[in-house]
Design a protein around this motif. Structure first.
Motif, PDB file in Angstrom:
ATOM      1  N   TRP A 144       0.839  -1.208   0.000  1.00 25.63           N
ATOM      2  CA  TRP A 144       0.000   0.000   0.000  1.00 25.63           C
ATOM      3  C   TRP A 144       0.868   1.251   0.000  1.00 25.63           C
ATOM      4  CZ3 TRP A 144      -5.233   0.985  -0.265  1.00 25.63           C
ATOM      5  CH2 TRP A 144      -5.627   2.293   0.042  1.00 25.63           C
ATOM      6  N   ALA A 148       1.133   4.029  -2.945  1.00 25.43           N
ATOM      7  CA  ALA A 148       0.723   5.393  -2.620  1.00 25.43           C
ATOM      8  C   ALA A 148       1.755   6.426  -3.054  1.00 25.43           C
ATOM      9  CB  ALA A 148       0.460   5.520  -1.119  1.00 25.43           C
ATOM     10  N   ASP A 152      -2.834   8.299  -6.513  1.00 22.94           N
ATOM     11  CA  ASP A 152      -3.613   9.080  -5.559  1.00 22.94           C
ATOM     12  C   ASP A 152      -4.657   8.181  -4.879  1.00 22.94           C
ATOM     13  OD1 ASP A 152      -5.822   8.837  -7.311  1.00 22.94           O
ATOM     14  OD2 ASP A 152      -5.473  10.806  -8.210  1.00 22.94           O
ATOM     15  N   GLU A 153      -5.437   8.768  -3.972  1.00 23.83           N
ATOM     16  CA  GLU A 153      -6.378   7.968  -3.197  1.00 23.83           C
ATOM     17  C   GLU A 153      -7.399   7.265  -4.088  1.00 23.83           C
ATOM     18  OE1 GLU A 153      -8.124  10.560  -0.333  1.00 23.83           O
ATOM     19  OE2 GLU A 153      -6.390  10.505   1.002  1.00 23.83           O
ATOM     20  N   LEU A 156      -5.799   4.291  -5.740  1.00 22.05           N
ATOM     21  CA  LEU A 156      -5.602   3.185  -4.802  1.00 22.05           C
ATOM     22  C   LEU A 156      -6.906   2.413  -4.601  1.00 22.05           C
ATOM     23  CD1 LEU A 156      -3.372   4.951  -2.141  1.00 22.05           C
ATOM     24  CD2 LEU A 156      -2.651   3.115  -3.673  1.00 22.05           C
TER      25      LEU A 156
END
Length: 200
Positions: A144, A148, A152-153, A156
């Protein structure tokens, strides 16, 4: 885990002369192959029209409108197809992977996994992510964190949802015995390796 696949479809693709108005409406937006036919995955899934109506927008979003680069998406899908031993999924996505920039050598190397020589660190991270999700149903803290660094979020989230989506589709394809169209049959699924935890 067995590698056995049904020799004949357990659920046959619905022939066009058997489509009712609902099936015709649901299948109308789907691009046809060069031979004028629709892919078997869709003409089989349409046997459950209520589910199909909700499935298609999500899958289409991931495939066409997602936040991941095309190459990233196809690398994750190919590794998922290989992990789930889904020859239909593999065969249909090899041409998409080529169109996204993966070379034939890289496509063959997908079978060898993230530790094979030749991958960039970014590619190896993606393959490792697909393997961890397949094996553990979660990404490790290390993977993770590594992902990252260059996603970006939203990306992910999409990585985990994409791998999950193509596992779900593989479960259906493998169980229904959906036949791969002849024009795609030359791209064979890599044989599983049984070294370490790759195929746990």
């Amino acid at each position: 885990m067995t590698d056995e696949h049904p020799h004949h479809p357990r659920l046959a693709p619905l022939p066009e002369d058997g489509w009712d108005p609902s099936a015709r409406e649901l299948l109308a937006p789907i691009p046809r192959d060069a031979d004028g036919r629709l892919p078997n995955v869709f003409t089989t899934l349409v046997r459950h029209p209520g589910l199909f109506r909700h499935f298609l927008p999500f899958g289409t979003h991931l495939l066409r409108d997602g936040r991941l680069a095309d190459r990233t998406r196809e690398l994750l899908i190919l590794r998922t197809a290989r992990n789930a031993r889904a020859p239909y999924e593999w065969g249909r996505h090899v041409p998409l992977a080529r169109a996204a920039g993966l070379t034939d050598e890289e496509i063959r190397r997908v079978g060898a996994g993230p530790d094979a020589q030749g991958w960039t660190p970014a590619d190896a991270r993606l393959l490792r992510a697909a393997d961890e999700l397949h094996r553990d149903a979660r990404l490790s803290a290390a993977t993770w964190s590594a992902l990252a660094a260059d996603h970006d979020e939203a990306q992910l989230i999409e990585i985990t949802m994409l791998v999950g989506q193509y596992h779900m589709v593989a479960f259906f394809l493998n169980s229904a015995g959906t036949p791969l169209e002849p024009g795609f049959a030359t791209d064979t699924l890599p044989a599983p390796t049984r070294t370490g935890d790759d195929d746990a």
